[in-house]
Each structure stands twice: as structure tokens, then as C-alpha cells.
Write a protein that holds these residues in place. Structure first.
Motif, PDB file in Angstrom:
ATOM      1  N   TYR A 133       4.739  28.214  28.715  1.00  0.00           N
ATOM      2  CA  TYR A 133       5.325  28.524  30.018  1.00  0.00           C
ATOM      3  C   TYR A 133       4.714  29.764  30.640  1.00  0.00           C
ATOM      4  O   TYR A 133       4.791  29.967  31.842  1.00  0.00           O
ATOM      5  CB  TYR A 133       6.840  28.702  29.891  1.00  0.00           C
ATOM      6  CG  TYR A 133       7.551  27.411  29.604  1.00  0.00           C
ATOM      7  CD1 TYR A 133       7.730  26.472  30.615  1.00  0.00           C
ATOM      8  CD2 TYR A 133       8.016  27.109  28.326  1.00  0.00           C
ATOM      9  CE1 TYR A 133       8.362  25.267  30.352  1.00  0.00           C
ATOM     10  CE2 TYR A 133       8.648  25.908  28.062  1.00  0.00           C
ATOM     11  CZ  TYR A 133       8.814  24.992  29.086  1.00  0.00           C
ATOM     12  OH  TYR A 133       9.429  23.800  28.826  1.00  0.00           O
ATOM     13  N   SER A 134       4.132  30.600  29.790  1.00  0.00           N
ATOM     14  CA  SER A 134       3.528  31.811  30.330  1.00  0.00           C
ATOM     15  C   SER A 134       2.563  32.379  29.301  1.00  0.00           C
ATOM     16  O   SER A 134       2.415  31.834  28.211  1.00  0.00           O
ATOM     17  CB  SER A 134       4.604  32.858  30.636  1.00  0.00           C
ATOM     18  OG  SER A 134       4.934  33.546  29.450  1.00  0.00           O
ATOM     19  N   GLU A 145       6.446  18.085  40.786  1.00  0.00           N
ATOM     20  CA  GLU A 145       7.884  18.292  40.950  1.00  0.00           C
ATOM     21  C   GLU A 145       8.346  19.654  40.461  1.00  0.00           C
ATOM     22  O   GLU A 145       9.465  20.069  40.751  1.00  0.00           O
ATOM     23  CB  GLU A 145       8.652  17.210  40.182  1.00  0.00           C
ATOM     24  CG  GLU A 145       8.613  15.870  40.862  1.00  0.00           C
ATOM     25  CD  GLU A 145       9.374  14.841  40.057  1.00  0.00           C
ATOM     26  OE1 GLU A 145      10.569  15.059  39.818  1.00  0.00           O
ATOM     27  OE2 GLU A 145       8.765  13.838  39.657  1.00  0.00           O
ATOM     28  N   ASN A 146       7.527  20.309  39.669  1.00  0.00           N
ATOM     29  CA  ASN A 146       7.908  21.627  39.131  1.00  0.00           C
ATOM     30  C   ASN A 146       6.871  22.687  39.481  1.00  0.00           C
ATOM     31  O   ASN A 146       6.625  23.597  38.709  1.00  0.00           O
ATOM     32  CB  ASN A 146       8.050  21.549  37.614  1.00  0.00           C
ATOM     33  CG  ASN A 146       9.344  20.905  37.212  1.00  0.00           C
ATOM     34  OD1 ASN A 146      10.409  21.317  37.657  1.00  0.00           O
ATOM     35  ND2 ASN A 146       9.252  19.865  36.411  1.00  0.00           N
ATOM     36  N   LYS A 158       6.754  25.201  41.401  1.00  0.00           N
ATOM     37  CA  LYS A 158       7.168  26.594  41.446  1.00  0.00           C
ATOM     38  C   LYS A 158       7.044  27.220  40.056  1.00  0.00           C
ATOM     39  O   LYS A 158       6.418  28.256  39.882  1.00  0.00           O
ATOM     40  CB  LYS A 158       8.620  26.654  41.936  1.00  0.00           C
ATOM     41  CG  LYS A 158       8.974  27.974  42.576  1.00  0.00           C
ATOM     42  CD  LYS A 158      10.440  28.037  42.937  1.00  0.00           C
ATOM     43  CE  LYS A 158      10.746  27.387  44.280  1.00  0.00           C
ATOM     44  NZ  LYS A 158      12.196  27.427  44.589  1.00  0.00           N
ATOM     45  N   ARG A 159       7.648  26.554  39.090  1.00  0.00           N
ATOM     46  CA  ARG A 159       7.640  27.118  37.747  1.00  0.00           C
ATOM     47  C   ARG A 159       6.229  27.090  37.148  1.00  0.00           C
ATOM     48  O   ARG A 159       5.810  28.032  36.472  1.00  0.00           O
ATOM     49  CB  ARG A 159       8.596  26.329  36.841  1.00  0.00           C
ATOM     50  CG  ARG A 159       8.577  26.790  35.414  1.00  0.00           C
ATOM     51  CD  ARG A 159       9.773  26.272  34.653  1.00  0.00           C
ATOM     52  NE  ARG A 159      10.006  24.846  34.883  1.00  0.00           N
ATOM     53  CZ  ARG A 159       9.357  23.891  34.237  1.00  0.00           C
ATOM     54  NH1 ARG A 159       8.440  24.189  33.356  1.00  0.00           N
ATOM     55  NH2 ARG A 159       9.623  22.625  34.485  1.00  0.00           N
ATOM     56  N   LEU A 190       3.695  30.028  37.848  1.00  0.00           N
ATOM     57  CA  LEU A 190       3.818  31.320  37.166  1.00  0.00           C
ATOM     58  C   LEU A 190       2.654  31.519  36.199  1.00  0.00           C
ATOM     59  O   LEU A 190       1.959  32.537  36.235  1.00  0.00           O
ATOM     60  CB  LEU A 190       5.143  31.383  36.396  1.00  0.00           C
ATOM     61  CG  LEU A 190       5.364  32.696  35.656  1.00  0.00           C
ATOM     62  CD1 LEU A 190       5.853  33.769  36.605  1.00  0.00           C
ATOM     63  CD2 LEU A 190       6.340  32.528  34.511  1.00  0.00           C
ATOM     64  N   GLN A 208      10.036  41.761  32.922  1.00  0.00           N
ATOM     65  CA  GLN A 208      10.985  41.075  33.794  1.00  0.00           C
ATOM     66  C   GLN A 208      10.605  41.312  35.262  1.00  0.00           C
ATOM     67  O   GLN A 208      10.606  40.402  36.075  1.00  0.00           O
ATOM     68  CB  GLN A 208      12.375  41.624  33.508  1.00  0.00           C
ATOM     69  CG  GLN A 208      13.471  40.772  34.060  1.00  0.00           C
ATOM     70  CD  GLN A 208      14.845  41.233  33.562  1.00  0.00           C
ATOM     71  OE1 GLN A 208      14.949  42.096  32.700  1.00  0.00           O
ATOM     72  NE2 GLN A 208      15.879  40.659  34.106  1.00  0.00           N
ATOM     73  N   THR A 241       7.672  39.267  36.160  1.00  0.00           N
ATOM     74  CA  THR A 241       8.032  37.868  36.392  1.00  0.00           C
ATOM     75  C   THR A 241       8.643  37.694  37.785  1.00  0.00           C
ATOM     76  O   THR A 241       8.306  36.760  38.519  1.00  0.00           O
ATOM     77  CB  THR A 241       9.039  37.398  35.322  1.00  0.00           C
ATOM     78  OG1 THR A 241       8.530  37.749  34.047  1.00  0.00           O
ATOM     79  CG2 THR A 241       9.248  35.908  35.396  1.00  0.00           C
ATOM     80  N   ILE A 242       9.534  38.628  38.133  1.00  0.00           N
ATOM     81  CA  ILE A 242      10.168  38.536  39.457  1.00  0.00           C
ATOM     82  C   ILE A 242       9.116  38.662  40.553  1.00  0.00           C
ATOM     83  O   ILE A 242       9.110  37.911  41.527  1.00  0.00           O
ATOM     84  CB  ILE A 242      11.250  39.628  39.606  1.00  0.00           C
ATOM     85  CG1 ILE A 242      12.386  39.333  38.632  1.00  0.00           C
ATOM     86  CG2 ILE A 242      11.754  39.714  41.036  1.00  0.00           C
ATOM     87  CD1 ILE A 242      13.460  40.388  38.572  1.00  0.00           C
ATOM     88  N   TYR A 280       7.222  35.485  40.917  1.00  0.00           N
ATOM     89  CA  TYR A 280       8.015  34.449  41.584  1.00  0.00           C
ATOM     90  C   TYR A 280       8.143  34.712  43.078  1.00  0.00           C
ATOM     91  O   TYR A 280       8.184  33.790  43.885  1.00  0.00           O
ATOM     92  CB  TYR A 280       9.406  34.320  40.933  1.00  0.00           C
ATOM     93  CG  TYR A 280       9.430  33.238  39.894  1.00  0.00           C
ATOM     94  CD1 TYR A 280       9.218  31.902  40.248  1.00  0.00           C
ATOM     95  CD2 TYR A 280       9.634  33.534  38.552  1.00  0.00           C
ATOM     96  CE1 TYR A 280       9.217  30.902  39.289  1.00  0.00           C
ATOM     97  CE2 TYR A 280       9.629  32.541  37.592  1.00  0.00           C
ATOM     98  CZ  TYR A 280       9.423  31.218  37.969  1.00  0.00           C
ATOM     99  OH  TYR A 280       9.409  30.231  37.021  1.00  0.00           O
ATOM    100  N   ASN A 305       7.225  31.942  45.633  1.00  0.00           N
ATOM    101  CA  ASN A 305       8.202  31.464  46.608  1.00  0.00           C
ATOM    102  C   ASN A 305       7.665  31.573  48.026  1.00  0.00           C
ATOM    103  O   ASN A 305       7.796  30.646  48.819  1.00  0.00           O
ATOM    104  CB  ASN A 305       9.512  32.250  46.482  1.00  0.00           C
ATOM    105  CG  ASN A 305      10.321  31.779  45.289  1.00  0.00           C
ATOM    106  OD1 ASN A 305      10.165  30.647  44.825  1.00  0.00           O
ATOM    107  ND2 ASN A 305      11.171  32.644  44.762  1.00  0.00           N
TER     108      ASN A 305
END
Lengths: 77, 699
Positions: free
Chosen positions: B63-64, B98-99, B101-102, B105, B239, B242-243, B246, B250
């Protein structure tokens, strides 16, 4: 009234307001569990645990013990 | 000389990365291991336009770049090490439309490493169905890359992807998120301390818990000028990072992607209502398990019988055709029966991996994890333990490797320790042959006794696994953060190509992996059974002939007596007699003893060993089963394999830890010899006691 993700019911729409960084692993954040993102309960297993959620378009399941560390606002339906 | 470029496929789990890999490489792929660790390494060759060849490596899904498992470490390790021979000239980030956005990352992190990166957006066939529209030109500009819209299901866009890979030199290597803004001071210090290193690379090294080959973490720590952050602070920064990422994603997607929810139809909601339902969900899961077992017992018995008899006749044929001598004997009595003992597994292994890969591919396995988590937790396991326990019915080795995604160390350790109790396919031949020998034919409620016995043995295996997990949960004093997160991917019809390749690959690696051991042991056994020390062995003919001279035996019978006299005084016979006192209370003779001892290397050796021992010196073409049925208990008379000794053997094999490869894997996964040693001693002692009680009660 402050809600955590463990309080959410089927059909309610929540928005994450705060995530306790001590209890929540980075991996969950990376999957989109971040303040500001919308969250919805898809399905619960027997005994309401684990919870099958749709967070920001990502579908995932977490245990209740993790969900109580995620604060949310619940929109009135 | 043709130029070869290194391509790395990177992506989140469930994005169809492996389908892309299969589409690019086809059968030109091989699966190995990364040196020193048991992470699967998939690589292949792909022909690109204009005569360019690409070496493609399919990195484990992540995932990352913040690794939390061995598999994920592999990804970072490679991307941080420019000197690695596999270091990519170009990275292809595979994402699911479909994913997006995720998935982006990970993409922004790879971009920060300044590796030329192509973004492959997979499952584009679902866009209209989901009401998704993408502004590709805008996204390419913002993400500073080239995008290939692909659909591995419909075979679309692969040519475009190949084209982009070929022209990788035109790709921008500019990062799209500036991670250093999360703490400017800190990153400035970092830059001064290591002026020659890429900033983001340093940041990754600092925040990971592992050492990487090329950049030693201790070296970084040693320079104190910037090491001012505690673990919690670092986590807070991660954290923040990550924000920040995103936010960028976004903003980018706000303009680059529109989703018309009205035209979105969702089948998954309907399916999930049923498949994760409190009642239906479990019933369906139970039904699927039954179907799997049915396939393994019933459907695979036809090809298995065929293989068994084929090898028996092959052995016979070799003896007839080849000139007499030690080599022919080795071939006909050692190698061929040994090989037969491997080949006979193929149908079952293939069926099992077929089901498991269909369940994984379709997305159903995640639902099982969800359904079972609460129940499994009572026993100190995780919902994710279900996958290892089910795939343990094929083989404990991949099953133990499948525990890696269990986040809690305690739950993972317990799963590793109990998985070998599940009835793996190596036990199956032992079960099948003994059941056929000792369980009477006949039916109970329409089910045959033999099938019921087999079912019961599987249940005993699962019961032992769950029961010992419960005990371990009470006994083990390990504090570990329990946290559990499982992605629930969308349902997909499994791609035939993916399933076929998995089945082929797993079967092949099982057969060759186990095959080597079995073959080696069969050869050694044959030698031990065909040679012996001293007079008793070497002058067997004379001794037996004098002994029976008064009885006027036919030549055939005499030969039989000589052969068995020889076997008894061969090396293996001597060893077998030495251990006989220990196993006689269980109802076994020395030949079974040898089979048990040799099957501590691998259970599947049992049948092969008996086959080798019994075929040494025998001339007739016979299946292993008939030979075993003819064995007589040397002390009590009557068939050696009777109900009591048969049940005792079945139970012994159900519980004993007899697989060196599993022990080796457990050692690797737990990083200590302590746990495999416990497994070996406790499981085998338990097996001995249970088998002893069973025989003494039943005889």
C-alpha cells in the motif's frame, strides 16, 4: 456528543474528525482512514465485530477495538 | 547486442498487478525466491516494440513504501538500491480505476524517488459501468507522467503500455509532492548531513525499522546532527506526510476524475448482503469447503489410481527390458517407485490450488476472513488465519508463508505453530492407502465408511489446530499490538489465465521441491535395503538354502525366503530392528518403523518407502496396496495392517510433525530454532502417545 467509528450504524454517514496516531497503524491511514474522509458501515459480522466499512471509497474491515480510536461526526439522517 | 531494460511492476494488492505481469510476459516467466528469504520473486521477459527486450519483475503488492512486512521490505530494498541488478530503469505503477485515490499514494512515493514511472490504470473496462470519467491529459500533466489505460480482462491497452515502457527515457523524473515541507527544519538538516543522497530516500531509511543493503541505518543514526526525533515524532511526521500526499491526490482527482454516482451500479452490495450474511454467509462458506473436499477425495482418485498402476507397470517393464544388474534394480526398485510417489500427488495438488486461487482471485477470501475473525479470535487466532489453515490442506509451506499479512505477532505465531496440524496433501496418500487396507467397505447413510474416515481425519486435523491454538493462546505470554485491517476488494470473475498459471506454477514447484527429497531418499533407501554387512546378508542364499533344505521348497518360494532374509539383514533391516522396541507397542513392525523414520524428512515418503522396501527383491508386478495387504505380522500372525494398527498409524500421521521443509520455513518465519524445535518434539510426542493408546485399546 462525541462518536467513535464503533458507534456508527448501517445507513448512517460519518466523517472522520480525528485519528489517534498512537493506536492507529500507519497502514490504516494510508488506506484512507484520515480526518475529513467520509465513512459508511457496509456490513457487520455477528456480535458487531469486525466492521466492514467504506472509507473514502476504500472497502475494508477492521475490529471494533481499532474503531474506538477513530473519532467521527455522524450526519443526521 | 539487443538492449534489455529493467521494469518493475509495483502496485497495491488487488489491483490486478499480476494480471498485467501475466499479460506482458505470458509463459516467459519464472518464480523463485529472493536470496535468503522466502518471499516469492516473479520475473519474466517481455518483447517490446523496435526490438527492445524488457526484464519485468513483479514486486509484492504494497500500500505504500512504509514497509510493515517482509514482502513489502523487498519493494523498498530494491527501489533504494541503485546497484541492484534488478534496479528498475522504469517503474510501472499498476492501479485500479475504482480505487485510484488510494492507489495514487504509492505512486507519489515512487515519483519522489525520481524513478521514471508509468501509471497503468487497470480495470478500465469497468469505468462506464461505474460512471467514472478521467481527464487523462490533465492527470498526465499533474502527475508528471504518461498514463496507460488498460484492461487485462479485455486485453486492452497492453500495447500502449509496452510503447510507454519502451520510451521510458522521455518520462519526467520530477517528483509531484514535496515531502520535505512537512518539517522544513528537519529536512534541511538532513540535506546538510548527506548532501549527496536523495532526500526522500534518506527519509525512508530513517523511518523504516529495517536495515537496507546499501544505506545502513546505523550509519545514518551515527551522525547526530539531525537525529533529534523520537519514534512517536517520526510516526507523527509520517502521518503528516500521508495527509499531505492525500491532499495533493484529492486536489488532482477533483479536476481529473468525475464519478457519476447515478450511473454506478453496484453488484458488490447485493453480493455482500448474502456472502457476509450472519447465516447465509456461513452456510455458503461451509458448502464451498465441502465442494473442495469432494473434489480432492473423489474427483482426483481416478487419475491417482491410473498413476499408481502406471508406475507399477513401468517398474515391471524396466526390469524386463533392461539387462539385469544393480543399475536396473536401482531404477526399477528405487527410482521409479520413488518417482511414482511424487507424481501421484499432482491431481490433488492441482485441485487444491485451483480452488484456492479461484477463491483469492474472486475476492471471496477476504469475506471469509471477515466472517471468521470473531470466531477465530476466541482461539487466539485471527480471521486471517483461515487462509493459512485452508491452504494448509494443500501444503503447510505456502500456508505458513501466507501468515505474513497477520498484523499481530502473537496471532501470527500461533497460526504458524498450529498450521502443520491441518491435513496437508502429503498425508493424503498415507491416509488413502491405510484406509483402503483397514476400513471395511460399506455405507452409512449413503456415505462410504472410507470417505467418512477420511472426513473425520480432516476434522481431527482442524480440531487439533484450533485446540492447540486455544492452549497456546493461554500459555504464550506475548504482548503484541493487536490490530487487524483487511481490504475487501470488489468481486471479480477470476481470469482463467491467472488461475491456470498459479495452478501450474504451484504444482510444479511442489513436485520439484518435494520431488528432490523423495527421490534422494528413495535412492538412499534402496542402497540401504540392497546391501548389508556381514555373513547373514552376503551368504543369505546358502543360509536359507541349508535352513530349508529338508522342506523341499519350490524355487520360487525359496527365492522369496532368500529375499526377505536379505532385507532383514541389510543396513535398513538392522536399523529397523533397532527401533522396533519403540514402535511395537503401537502395532508396527520394523518396515513401518523405517517408513516412519524416513518420513520425518517428508510424510509423502511413507508410501514411497514401503514401496521401495517391498519391491526390493520382488519380481511380480503389483501395486503398493496389494503388497501391503499381503504383509503378515511377524509376532501375532494375521495381516500386519489390521484395524488396530491401521487406526494407530492414521492417528500418528495426523499429529506427528514430519516435514523438514516445514520446520525450515517455521525457522525462517519465526527467526529462531526454538519454535520449530517445540513443534517437532511436542507434536511427535503427542502423536506417539495417541497412537499408542489407540492401538492398545483396539487390539
Amino acid at each position: 456528543m462525541k462518536y467513535t467509528l464503533a458507534d456508527i450504524k448501517r445507513g448512517q454517514l460519518g466523517v472522520i474528525t480525528d485519528v489517534s496516531s498512537v493506536h492507529i497503524p500507519l497502514k490504516l491511514l494510508e488506506m484512507g482512514c484520515l480526518p475529513g474522509n467520509a465513512v459508511e458501515l457496509v456490513q457487520v459480522a455477528p456480535f458487531a465485530d469486525p466492521m466492514y466499512l467504506n472509507i473514502n471509497g476504500t472497502h475494508l474491515a477492521i475490529r471494533k477495538e481499532t474503531a474506538i480510536h477513530i473519532l467521527i461526526d455522524i450526519a443526521d439522517v | 547486442m539487443s538492449k534489455q531494460i529493467n521494469v518493475a511492476l509495483i502496485g497495491n494488492p488487488n489491483t490486478g498487478k499480476t494480471s498485467v505481469f501475466n499479460a506482458l510476459t505470458g509463459l516467459n516467466q519464472k518464480v523463485g525466491n529472493y536470496p535468503g528469504i522466502t518471499v516469492e520473486k516473479k520475473e519474466g521477459i517481455c518483447k517490446l516494440p523496435r526490438g527492445v527486450k524488457a526484464h519485468i519483475i513483479d514486486l509484492p503488492g504494497t500500500y505504500s513504501l512504509n514497509a510493515s512486512s517482509l514482502d513489502e521490505n523487498v519493494v523498498i530494498e530494491l527501489l533504494l538500491n541503485k546497484n541492484d541488478k534488478d534496479y528498475p530503469d522504469v517503474a510501472v505503477v499498476v492501479s485500479d480505476v475504482e480505487n485510484l485515490k488510494r492507489n495514487l499514494l504509492l505512486y507519489t512515493q515512487i515519483k519522489d524517488l525520481q524513478i521514471p514511472t508509468v501509471l497503468a490504470i487497470n480495470m478500465s473496462d469497468r469505468m462506464s459501468y461505474k460512471g467514472i470519467h478521467l481527464d487523462i491529459a490533465y492527470l498526465e500533466r499533474e502527475l508528471k507522467t504518461k498514463i496507460a489505460l488498460i484492461s487485462t480482462r479485455k486485453g486492452k491497452g497492453i500495447d500502449q503500455l509496452k510503447e510507454l515502457i519502451t520510451n521510458y527515457k522521455e518520462l519526467s523524473t520530477e517528483p509531484c509532492v514535496n515531502a520535505s515541507e512537512i518539517d522544513k527544519d528537519y529536512f534541511n538538516k538532513l540535506r546538510t548531513a548527506f548532501p549527496n543522497q536523495l532526500l526522500y530516500k534518506l527519509w525512508l531509511v530513517i523511518t523504516q525499522d529495517v536495515n537496507f543493503g546499501n544505506v545502513n541505518r546505523n550509519e545514518v543514526d551515527a551522525i547526530n546532527s539531525f537525529k533529534t526525533k523520537s519514534k512517536t515524532d517520526l510516526k507523527r511526521l509520517q502521518q503528516k506526510e500521508t495527509i499531505k500526499r492525500y491532499q495533493f491526490i484529492n486536489n488532482t482527482l477533483k479536476k481529473g476524475q468525475t464519478i457519476d454516482l447515478k450511473s454506478a451500479k453496484d453488484l458488490r452490495i447485493k453480493l455482500d448482503r448474502i456472502l457476509t450474511h450472519k447465516v447465509w454467509g456461513y452456510l455458503i462458506f461451509g458448502f464451498i469447503l465441502l465442494l473442495i473436499f469432494q473434489a480432492i477425495y473423489d474427483w482426483s482418485s481416478v487419475p491417482m489410481d491410473f498413476i499408481d498402476s502406471t508406475f507399477a507397470s513401468l517398474s515391471e517393464w524396466t526390469k524386463n527390458v533392461m539387462p539385469e544388474g544393480a543399475f536396473t534394480n536401482l531404477l526399477a526398485e528405487g527410482i521409479i517407485p520413488g518417482l511414482g510417489g511424487i507424481v501421484i500427488f499432482i491431481p490433488q495438488i492441482a485441485f487444491l490450488f485451483l480452488f484456492i486461487s479461484v477463491l483469492e482471485e474472486s475476492g471471496y477470501m477476504s469475506r471469509v476472513v471477515f466472517l471468521m475473525d470473531r470466531i477465530m479470535r476466541r482461539f487466539g487466532l485471527s480471521g486471517k488465519s483461515v487462509v493459512p489453515l485452508i491452504s494448509g490442506t494443500a501444503c503447510a509451506i505456502p500456508a505458513i508463508m501466507a501468515t505474513r499479512n497477520i498484523e499481530s505477532w502473537k496471532e501470527r505465531l500461533i497460526t504458524i505453530l498450529v498450521t502443520p496440524f491441518t491435513t496437508c496433501s502429503a498425508r493424503l496418500p498415507v491416509y488413502l492407502i491405510i484406509i483402503a487396507l483397514v476400513i471395511p467397505e460399506g455405507r452409512f447413510l449413503g456415505l462410504s465408511y472410507q470417505a467418512l474416515t477420511l472426513m473425520l481425519l480432516y476434522l481431527i486435523g482442524f480440531g487439533a489446530a484450533v485446540g492447540s491454538a486455544w492452549i497456546l493462546n493461554k500459555v504464550l505470554k506475548i504482548k503484541s499490538k493487536t490490530f487487524f485491517v483487511v481490504e475487501m476488494p470488489n468481486y471479480k470473475v477470476p481470469l482463467f489465465k491467472n488461475v491456470a498459471l498459479t495452478v501450474l506454477e504451484k504444482t510444479k514447484s511442489f513436485v520439484f521441491g518435494a520431488g528432490k527429497i523423495i527421490l534422494a531418499i528413495s535412492i538412499v533407501l534402496w542402497f540401504l535395503a540392497s546391501y548389508g554387512p556381514g555373513d547373514d546378508f552376503n551368504n543369505a542364499e546358502e543360509i536359507v538354502t541349508t535352513q530349508f533344505s529338508s522342506e523341499n521348497l519350490a524355487q520360487e518360494e525359496l527365492d522369496q525366503k532368500i529375499a526377505s532374509h536379505k532385507l532383514e539383514h541389510s543396513f535398513i533391516g538392522i536399523a529397523g530392528h533397532a527401533i522396533e522396541p519403540a514402535i511395537r507397542p503401537l502395532g508396527y513392525d520394523w518396515k513401518i518403523g523405517i517408513a516412519i523414520v524416513s518420513s520425518f524428512a517428508a510424510r509423502e515418503v511413507f508410501v514411497g518407502t514401503l514401496a521401495t522396501i517391498y519391491s526390493v527383491g520382488s519380481d511380480e508386478e503389483e501395486t503398493i496396496k496389494n503388497r501391503m495387504a499381503g504383509e503378515v505380522n511377524p509376532i501375532l500372525g494375521g495381516p500386519l495392517f489390521n484395524f488396530a494398527s491401521g487406526i494407530s498409524l492414521l492417528l500418528f500421521y495426523a499429529f506427528a510433525m514430519q516435514c523438514m521443509s516445514t520446520l525450515a520455513i517455521v525457522k525462517r518465519e519465526t527467526n529462531s530454532w526454538k519454535w520449530p524445535a517445540y513443534q517437532l518434539v511436542i507434536m511427535s510426542a503427542f502423536a506417539y502417545v495417541v497412537a499408542l493408546i489407540a492401538y492398545q485399546l483396539l487390539k
